[in-house]
Design an enzyme around this catalytic site. Structure first.
Site, short mmCIF file in Angstrom:
data_model
loop_
_atom_site.label_atom_id
_atom_site.label_comp_id
_atom_site.label_asym_id
_atom_site.label_seq_id
_atom_site.Cartn_x
_atom_site.Cartn_y
_atom_site.Cartn_z
N SER A 166 -9.61 -0.32 7.74
CA SER A 166 -9.13 -0.20 6.36
C SER A 166 -8.46 -1.41 5.75
O SER A 166 -8.14 -1.37 4.57
CB SER A 166 -8.17 1.00 6.26
OG SER A 166 -8.90 2.18 6.45
N LYS A 214 0.84 -1.20 0.00
CA LYS A 214 0.00 0.00 0.00
C LYS A 214 0.88 1.25 0.00
O LYS A 214 1.90 1.31 0.71
CB LYS A 214 -0.88 -0.03 1.25
CG LYS A 214 -1.90 1.11 1.38
CD LYS A 214 -2.77 0.89 2.62
CE LYS A 214 -3.83 1.97 2.77
NZ LYS A 214 -4.65 1.77 3.97
N SER A 229 -9.55 2.00 3.54
CA SER A 229 -8.72 2.73 2.62
C SER A 229 -7.75 1.84 1.83
O SER A 229 -7.13 2.32 0.88
CB SER A 229 -7.93 3.81 3.34
OG SER A 229 -7.08 3.24 4.29
#
Lengths: 495, 108, 500
Positions: free
Chosen positions: C178, C79, C154
């Protein structure tokens, strides 16, 4: 003469002092804190506040600040935590400073200052709190360069600072200066900080206002002014003197009292000798403190406090007494010596032990060692003449090899040339004057100085002193005392 | 002002401007309007917490109950200046450059 | 064999046995990314050269019989919230568009030392703020199961990458759900470890007391593989837990004996989609059939989780994001005057630079949260908002502590609905905040949680099941998920919505 006696008011002064702790590395990262390095050479992701960086507390910094707090007679909190103080400024790359807000690690202490000459009464200044926080970087603006930019050097960001906040207990600029000296001495002795204002390892802001007794018995108080940008203890004193007069003048003009305006900040301009008002930014005071989530709290046990106490040496206040008693020297001498710092005290004690007489050693320290040190500059740690050499010289004077005056010359020569005492003595042609030579010399002097002989015979024995200078010119190695004694003896023996 | 009893707390545009300045955000007119509404709603949501009596509850700032994490005072390598300045929007090879910082430091 | 449809565990075996090489694997995934990323937008940056170079060096080392790390040759997606020295790290924000960190995050360092092959950086909600990955400055991410729907957020990019076979393993971060929520919406397995289990050094902070990094993969076993590498004490993170890391893989295989799973009746309120409710209940039944016992437990303050979270997280974020001011890195306003009549007067050019740089660099959700956080911390409001939230946080943690006296794990939904349509919640911040309903509790309490697929809706949308456990119960969480995955095959299903 203090302002108190000149004007009908009391000057009320409180100080906020920041000292850089004498650690190798910064508070939250392993960058070194060396002063004067090229810009941005002592930075890393943590102190640069790069995205993703995290702080880790420097154990030594915490220990040193505990030491400082204990030396300042503070209470130590058994539980302490860290908080973020949020504001935007280019020398603060994270946009917040890690500090302590509601639970500082120490609080409620005091430090007394005494003036040996008695210029003011002993003053105990209460300390509200001592807490630990990180320093910001430096912004430099060169007006003459004509650019619209400021240059930011972040070497200093993250340096460990102890913030010491006092109650407004000081009553004169002189006291403030003396107290700062005592604080500096204390922290130097404890190895907490070198308190060097020129290098920024000690910074002071002062809060001052006046309390003016009114005819109706009420005490009127002028608005408190915070003074910043003072670069030496002398500046602090001068700034406070100026500000006191300024506030008195303003009081007489406007009668404005505390509470009628927000707290003012004024910057000291050392070359102009004035304080100037700075723009008041109201919103900058909302720091939105909240607990620092990246650091866990710290607990301090009684055992830990005791352990720290046991590693602390004697503070100056105690050392003055100890030194005076141990070496049988006057309080004044002890004060002078202690005020020079621990290394000089160490030198003195070494010398005193070898000499065996505290007062003699103290005299030599003050009149010779310190005098030379001040002339040449530098630190006692680098002083080329060792206590052993000084003790040697003093010993020879006591033995009578030469007089004190000569001894000082030898000392100076040893300092100058770096040669051992023996060599210097020999080089100066100093040798003991044997009895026959002395006899012959005195007989010569007597023959050459009929007037002096007549005066002495007439009852003015002190006239014999006039022979000493001549004796030394004939032979610099003569001992004045012996010359005088022998001359008098010979003159008395004359018909 | 924060919620009191059942009063719905709302923010005014002035409140939003003040907060924006504290947060150093140059909000546009449109943003000021929409944020005034949105923040008022969100503040309404979070004000639900006032329903709970927490008089005897200590704040929980750290989910771990750990304490006393330290590192030793040993130097570690710093970044080279070039690396420190690499992502700076403006620099002169030695220092970061920002619009002139005039007057005293930001901290009071 | 289609390498991209093999699990990481299978690939590891294939690599060890010489059936394939890392270069082959990596190439396969890179090709897959190239084919699907234009649609899915899971990746913000792809490091083709770097990945192949690493793959080649691992292959060479393997051929020479040198010892290799536990993830040797396996492709991983990271990420874009984690610092990498060899690729830009943007947090999906304009603010960090060109940011090149001079250091690797601790997790990235561990991945490299484990000889994993980092394929690239995945898309996310900007600065990890969001529940749908629609807040990225570089375009939204599409759910591989239905490209008109959100993947969750997210860590939407990482979830979609795994779900679309672009990477067998991915790293996400979880502040309010997330990892777990997008895992649930994308039909994969994702674990938020206990706070402090994985170092946050190099994780670009959103909310420091809530953020955790965790593994995302097709199964619990692969999450265990990843967790084994990334977990562990880091002296550079003061909040890092200093206890030994268990052997997650060995613990996985232990049969579940007398597992007590809690069920929270309040979870099954009207807001819960009926199909989700049905599959969640079915999952409880599956566990019961396998020998676990289900017990009713209460989390009395769970309803206050979202308000508590939306005070603490934005407050910490408002401070964490203060560093993005255009001074030392990141986007700086170029000085172009603005016509807008909004905030237009500033104390100084410096302040204007701050304000305009930040206004330009941050997206609307980030601004919203910074504003909310600044407000909640400001003078006069601190006690009623932030401080209050910290107290309620303790109540929420107490709820879990008490529940875990009765049960070993708590089960339930991870999301009230399956994947929602793109654009459905973007006009309603509060609706978006409520997607975190089932997940914020674990972050607030600092405990661990895992989400894994437990079924599909009629329209073939994945449904996730969440297990939460006490601090440091990762072994049990992984074990429980793994055992479920031994007797079910939801986790093996693959989307047909995008070309395979």
């Amino acid at each position: 003469m203090t302002a108190e006696s000149k004007h009908p008011f009391t000057t009320v002064i409180g100080l906020e002092v920041h000292v850089q702790l004498q650690t190798q590395t910064k508070l939250f990262c392993g960058c070194v804190t060396t002063f004067g390095s090229p810009p941005n050479t002592q930075v890393c992701p943590t102190c640069l506040g790069l995205p993703g960086s995290l702080p880790v507390m420097n154990r030594r910094a915490f220990d040193l600040s505990l030491r400082a707090a204990l030396a300042l007679n503070c209470k130590i909190a058994s539980f302490t935590k860290w908080d973020r103080k949020n504001y935007f400024y280019p020398d603060l790359p994270k946009g917040y400073q890690i500090s302590q807000f509601d639970l500082p690690f120490s609080y409620e202490g005091y430090l007394e200052v005494v003036d040996p000459k008695g210029a003011f009464e002993p003053r105990t200044v209460r300390i509200i709190r001592v807490h630990l926080e990180e320093d910001a970087g430096k912004s430099m603006h060169d007006e003459t360069a004509g650019t619209a930019d400021s240059r930011i050097d972040l070497n200093r960001t993250g340096t460990p600072l102890c913030e010491i906040v006092t109650e407004p207990d000081l009553r004169s600029p002189e006291e403030a200066r003396a107290w700062l000296n005592e604080l500096k001495l204390l922290l130097v002795y404890l190895g907490v900080s070198d308190c060097n204002m020129q290098e920024g390892s000690l910074r002071v802001d002062a809060n001052v206002n006046l309390h003016i007794p009114q005819p109706d018995g009420r005490l009127a108080k002028t608005p408190i002014v915070e003074i910043k940008n003072m670069n030496s203890f002398r500046s602090v004193e001068r700034a406070l003197v100026y500000e006191t007069e300024r506030q008195w003048g303003e009081w007489q003009d406007t009668g404005a009292e505390i509470g009628s305006m927000p707290k003012q900040t004024r910057g000291w301009d050392d070359s102009a000798g004035v304080t100037r008002g700075q723009r008041h930014k109201e919103e900058s005071s909302d720091y939105r403190y909240f607990p620092e989530p990246d650091l866990v709290p710290v607990t301090v046990s009684e055992e830990q406090v005791a352990a720290v106490r046991s590693t602390m040496g004697e503070p100056p206040a105690l050392l003055r007494k100890t030194l005076a008693e141990r070496w049988d020297i006057p309080a004044y001498d002890a004060d002078v010596l202690v005020n020079q710092g621990p290394e000089l005290v160490e030198y003195f004690e070494d010398l005193a032990k070898k000499v065996g007489e505290g007062k003699v050693a103290s005299n030599w320290m003050q009149q010779d060692v310190l005098r030379m040190l001040n002339e040449r500059g530098g630190h006692i740690a680098d002083f080329p003449v060792q206590p052993t050499a000084v003790a040697d010289i003093i010993g020879r004077v006591k033995k009578g090899d030469f007089d004190t005056g000569r001894g000082k010359e030898i000392f100076a020569a040893v300092l100058e040339t770096g040669k051992p005492v023996d060599e210097v003595v020999a080089g100066m042609g100093i040798a003991a004057v044997d009895e026959d030579d002395l006899q012959k010399l005195c007989e010569e002097l007597i023959a050459e100085n009929p007037k002096i002989v007549a005066d002495v015979k007439g009852g003015k024995e002190q006239a014999a002193g006039g022979l000493i200078g001549q004796a030394k010119r004939k032979n610099p190695n003569v001992n004045p005392g012996k010359v005088r004694a022998l001359a008098l003896e010979l003159i008395r023996a004359l018909p | 002002m924060p919620a009191q009893d059942n009063a719905e707390p709302t923010l005014t545009r002035e409140d939003v401007v003040k907060v924006a300045m504290l947060a150093r955000l140059a909000l546009s007119d449109a943003e000021l309007s929409s944020l005034t509404d949105e923040l008022s709603q969100i503040v309404g949501l979070v004000s639900q917490l006032s329903e709970l009596n927490t008089d005897d509850v200590e704040p929980l700032a750290h989910p771990l109950d750990s304490q006393n994490v330290f590192r030793e005072d040993n130097p570690a390598p710093s970044l080279k200046t070039a690396d420190a300045l690499r992502c700076a929007p403006r620099h002169d090879g030695e220092c970061f450059l920002v619009p002139a910082v005039l007057g005293e430091s930001g901290s009071a | 064999m289609t390498l991209t449809t093999r699990s990481a565990a299978e690939l590891a075996t294939a690599l060890q046995q010489g059936e394939t090489t890392s270069v082959e694997c990596t190439t396969a995934f890179l090709d897959r990314i190239e084919a699907t990323n234009p649609t899915i937008n899971a990746f913000l940056s792809i490091d083709r050269d770097g990945a192949l170079a690493k793959a080649a060096s691992v292959d060479a080392a393997r051929a020479q019989g040198k010892s290799l790390g536990p993830l040797a040759g396996l492709p991983v997606a990271v990420k874009d919230v984690l610092c990498t020295t060899d690729q830009k790290t943007t947090c999906a924000s304009k603010m960090l568009k060109t940011f090149e960190p001079p250091y690797d995050a601790d997790v990235v360092r561990r991945l490299r030392e484990a000889d994993a092959v980092i394929l690239g950086k995945t898309n996310m909600d900007e600065f990890a703020m969001g529940g749908s990955n629609e807040n990225s400055a570089y375009g939204l991410v599409r759910n591989p199961w239905d490209t008109d729907r959100a993947p969750g957020g997210s860590s939407g990019g990482s979830a979609a990458a795994v779900a679309a076979d672009m990477a067998p393993l991915a790293i996400g971060s979880d502040t309010g759900g997330s990892i777990r929520q997008p895992a649930g919406l994308c039909g994969i397995t994702g674990l938020k470890p206990t706070y402090g289990r994985v170092s946050r050094r190099g994780l670009i902070a959103f909310s420091s007391s809530l953020d955790q990094i965790g593994p995302m993969a097709r199964s619990a076993k692969e999450c265990a593989m990843l967790l084994q590498t990334i977990a562990g004490h880091d002296s550079g993170d003061s909040t890092s837990i200093n206890t030994p890391v268990p052997d997650y893989l060995t613990d996985l295989e232990k049969p579940l004996q007398g597992l007590r799973i809690g069920r929270v009746a309040a979870h099954f309120s009207e807001g819960l989609d009926p199909e989700v409710a049905e599959h969640v209940e079915q999952t409880f039944a599956t566990y019961e059939a396998a020998g676990a016992t289900i017990h009713e437990v209460e989390l009395p303050h769970a309803a206050y989780g979202v308000p508590t979270y939306y005070l603490i997280a934005p407050s910490e974020a408002s401070s964490n994001l203060a560093r993005y001011d255009g001074a030392h890195y990141g986007h700086r306003w170029d000085g172009t005057p603005s016509d807008d009549q909004g905030i237009n007067t500033f104390d100084s050019p410096l302040v204007e630079m701050y304000c305009r740089s930040r206004a330009e660099g941050f997206g609307p959700e980030v601004k919203r949260r910074i504003m909310l956080g600044t407000y909640a911390l400001s003078a006069g409001y601190y006690d009623a908002y932030y401080a209050k939230a910290l107290r309620v946080r303790r109540l929420i943690r107490n709820d879990f502590t008490q529940a875990f006296e009765k049960v070993d794990l708590i089960g339930g939904p991870v999301s009230a609905t399956p994947a929602f349509k793109l654009g459905e919640k973007t006009d309603d911040p509060i609706a978006m905040y409520l997607v975190d309903l089932y997940t914020v509790g674990a972050n607030l309490a600092g405990i661990g949680g895992i989400s894994f697929p437990c079924g599909f809706t009629q329209s073939k949308l994945p449904i996730g099941f969440q297990l939460q456990g006490p601090a440091l119960s990762e072994p049990l969480l992984l074990q429980a998920a793994h055992q479920y995955q031994q007797t079910t095959d939801w986790h093996l299903q693959r989307t047909t919505a995008i070309p395979s």
